[in-house]
Design a protein around this motif. Structure first.
Motif, short mmCIF file in Angstrom:
data_model
loop_
_atom_site.label_atom_id
_atom_site.label_comp_id
_atom_site.label_asym_id
_atom_site.label_seq_id
_atom_site.Cartn_x
_atom_site.Cartn_y
_atom_site.Cartn_z
N ASP B 177 0.41 -1.33 -0.01
CA ASP B 177 0.14 -0.34 0.05
C ASP B 177 0.36 1.30 0.12
N ASN B 179 0.26 4.40 0.42
CA ASN B 179 0.06 4.87 1.67
C ASN B 179 0.63 4.71 2.82
N LEU B 180 0.99 3.33 3.30
CA LEU B 180 1.56 3.11 3.89
C LEU B 180 2.67 2.75 4.40
N ASP B 182 4.73 5.67 2.68
CA ASP B 182 4.39 6.65 3.11
C ASP B 182 4.85 6.90 4.52
N LEU B 183 3.66 6.39 5.70
CA LEU B 183 3.66 6.51 6.23
C LEU B 183 5.13 6.11 7.45
N PHE B 184 6.03 4.73 6.59
CA PHE B 184 6.37 4.86 7.32
C PHE B 184 7.15 5.22 6.72
N ALA B 189 11.15 5.18 8.98
CA ALA B 189 11.51 4.17 8.88
C ALA B 189 12.72 3.55 8.78
N GLN B 193 13.61 -2.18 9.05
CA GLN B 193 11.71 -2.29 9.39
C GLN B 193 10.59 -2.15 9.08
N PHE B 197 8.59 -5.27 8.67
CA PHE B 197 7.28 -4.92 9.47
C PHE B 197 6.40 -4.90 8.17
N LEU B 198 6.91 -4.14 6.89
CA LEU B 198 5.36 -4.06 6.25
C LEU B 198 6.18 -4.42 4.92
N PRO B 201 5.25 -8.94 5.47
CA PRO B 201 3.74 -9.39 5.76
C PRO B 201 2.36 -8.79 4.65
N SER B 202 2.56 -7.49 3.17
CA SER B 202 2.19 -7.27 2.69
C SER B 202 2.58 -8.96 1.20
N HIS B 281 -5.79 -17.08 7.85
CA HIS B 281 -7.23 -16.39 7.72
C HIS B 281 -7.87 -15.88 8.83
N LYS B 282 -7.47 -14.89 9.59
CA LYS B 282 -7.29 -13.92 10.69
C LYS B 282 -7.27 -12.68 10.06
N TRP B 283 -6.82 -12.37 8.37
CA TRP B 283 -6.34 -11.27 7.80
C TRP B 283 -6.42 -11.11 6.69
#
Lengths: 272, 291
Positions: B177, B179-180, B182-184, B189, B193, B197-198, B201-202, B281-283
């Motif tokens: 993402d 935007n994510l 940019d946020l990092f 970050a 990191q 962390f981004l 997982p993506s 399955h959780k997300w």
């Protein structure tokens, strides 16, 4: 209650009636993409501590560009982004139009992210996290995943994350534009409530006249081609603002004036 | 709107019991049918096909060396089980070994590519060449250049399996993402990191998609490798057993080994599908069953 209009773009700086200390300012900032696309032309804006500033204008007027320059994601082509206290520049809260949450992380872990990236252990900020989650009314959803939440709740998580590090300045880029009117109104109310509680400074990008009048004490109206400030409108109505303000004559009057300013901003371009 | 004065409507208006309209009843029926059909249909068809096969072979008196009946194949499978299980272990080791190496190689290369566009630009052509070259065509060269049989076979299986992991992971790592992202950046970050962390997982869902494809390919690679490299003695894998049986026209033995290959492939797929479900399955949308 009186509201005054300052029509010169350069006069956005200078003294404010309530003499709030300066936090940061854009000084004659230009941003040019490529060689000839002028996204922002000679923008000056003084941001005072405690201000709630709305950047209002049609798409392509450079409001998002201005926001990116303030966050440091973008450097100005000319001019300067000045910070009174450089520490404040390193501790910003940002809310995008989309909630922009990490889908693989729980609400709590999403809110922890800014601290995590700064290397602070979770145990040390657990109280802060709990507190902001309670502020946005999501303390019961700390363990939920974003997909389990509604659009409005996701936006609250996004706001909680922006508040997590207690930033001096919070930047919001059309945060409620994708939400339905009822949710949006509720979040507007809550946002003002939050701001009064934690006393931060907010810059809020929007293309809604009514939102900007209800929320802000300063509305900066921008036009496009090139992106520039054409007018600043003050809203002196005191906070907290509620339903009464939204139906008051004053609100209507400022909304009409803001609307006129926006219309002339759109007229400056060719089409819309 | 005119309300029909039917008994159904009246009952609903009286408020006696929960309202189940005809649409809702149909939906619940469909749900029940779906649930039963979900396992009854594939199992039923499988049993029918096997039954027909058995019947056909017996009725048409087809000799075993042309097409053995399922019962003969099963009997052969149990008869040969001691030696077949040794061969299965060899093939299984190569498959899993190649898959693990493909995971490390494909995933590692994908991470390297996202860390440096220059490295990607420099290496991508070779990756593509490796991918498009028919493995059978270079098998004699591999045979010539690599001495160890195990290394040869692993190498071939690895080449076949690693590309889907690489391309899927690279795609996943690149589609974070923005935007994510940019946020990092705004939160300062570090490169590590951002990756940890981004980006990782993506990329997890597409990486796992690549793994599911590669699981099957690793098995195919292991079989192809044995076919082309040959191997005998007690280290012979299932592919060699198939070849050996075909030379001797022992068709039931061939089928028995083939059944083991297929079962292994299905098992690998099921395990990888389970791991995927467990992790996502959780997300993740792909692993969520909608109400």
């Amino acid at each position: 209650m009186a509201s005054e209009i300052m029509t010169s773009p350069a006069s956005a700086g200078g003294d404010t009636p309530n003499k709030r200390p300066l936090l940061a300012s854009l000084r004659h900032v230009d941003k040019v993409f490529g060689t000839d696309v002028v996204a922002l032309k000679d923008m000056s804006l003084d941001i005072h501590q405690g201000d709630f500033i709305s950047l209002l204008g049609p798409s392509g007027c450079g409001k998002s560009t201005a926001l990116r320059i303030i966050t440091g994601l973008m450097q100005p082509s000319r001019g300067k982004m000045h910070w009174e206290d450089p520490e404040a520049a390193n501790n910003l809260g940002v809310v995008f139009q989309e909630p922009t949450l990490m889908p693989w992380a729980t609400v709590e872990k999403n809110v922890y992210l800014p601290h995590k990236l700064k290397g602070t252990p979770k145990s040390r900020v657990q109280n802060d996290i709990d507190e902001v989650l309670e502020l946005v009314g999501l303390d019961k959803f700390a363990g939920a995943y974003p997909r389990e939440l509604s659009g409005g709740m996701k936006m609250r998580v996004s706001i909680a994350r922006a508040l997590a590090t207690r930033p001096r300045l919070i930047l919001m880029d059309e945060p409620f534009a994708a939400l339905d009117e009822i949710t949006r109104q509720k979040l507007n109310d809550d946002l003002l409530h939050l701001k009064s509680k934690i006393n931060c400074t907010v810059i809020f990008v929007t293309h809604s006249v009514f939102e900007s009048v209800f929320l802000s004490d300063r509305i900066v109206v921008m036009a496009r081609r090139p992106g520039r400030v054409i007018e600043e409108i003050r809203v002196d109505a005191p906070y907290p603002r509620d339903l009464e303000f939204r139906t008051s004559a004053e609100y209507g009057e400022i909304a009409r004036r803001t609307s006129d300013a926006l219309l002339s901003a759109i007229g400056d371009g060719d089409d819309h | 709107m005119i309300t029909e004065d039917t008994a159904e409507n009246k009952a609903a208006l009286m408020g006696s019991g929960p309202v189940v309209d005809s649409e809702e009843a149909a939906r619940q029926r469909a749900k029940k049918v779906e649930k039963i059909a979900g396992f009854a249909l594939p199992i039923g068809l499988f049993v029918a096909l096997i039954g027909f096969w058995e019947y056909w072979v017996v009725a048409a008196e087809i000799p075993h060396y042309i097409l053995p009946s399922p019962s003969v194949i099963i009997a052969k499978l149990f008869e040969n089980l001691p030696s077949l299980s040794i061969s299965w272990w060899t093939t299984f080791k190569i498959t899993v070994g190649a898959l693990v190496l493909a995971m490390l190689g494909g995933g590692g290369l994908a991470v390297l590519f996202t860390q440096s566009r220059r490295i990607e630009q420099a290496l991508m052509p070779y990756v593509i060449v490796l991918q498009v070259t028919p493995i059978i065509a270079i098998a004699p060269l591999i045979f010539l250049y690599i001495d160890s049989h195990m290394v040869r076979v692993l190498f071939v299986a690895w080449i076949v399996a690693f590309f889907p992991i690489l391309s899927n992971s690279a795609l996943g790592l690149r589609s974070t993402d923005h935007n994510l992202n940019d946020l990092f950046t705004i939160y300062g970050a570090s490169r590590w990191q951002r990756l940890r962390f981004l980006q990782l997982p993506s990329a997890l869902p597409s990486f796992l998609g690549g793994m599911r494809i590669a699981g099957g390919l690793a098995l195919i690679g292991a079989v192809v490798a044995e076919f082309t490299m040959g191997s005998g003695g007690n280290a012979a894998g299932l592919a060699f057993r198939i070849l050996e049986a075909s030379y001797r026209l022992k068709v039931p033995d061939m089928f028995a080994a083939l059944v083991l290959v297929i079962l292994t492939g299905v098992a690998i797929y099921l395990i990888l599908a389970w791991v995927t479900w467990k992790l996502l399955h959780k997300w993740h949308e792909s692993a969520i069953t909608r109400e």
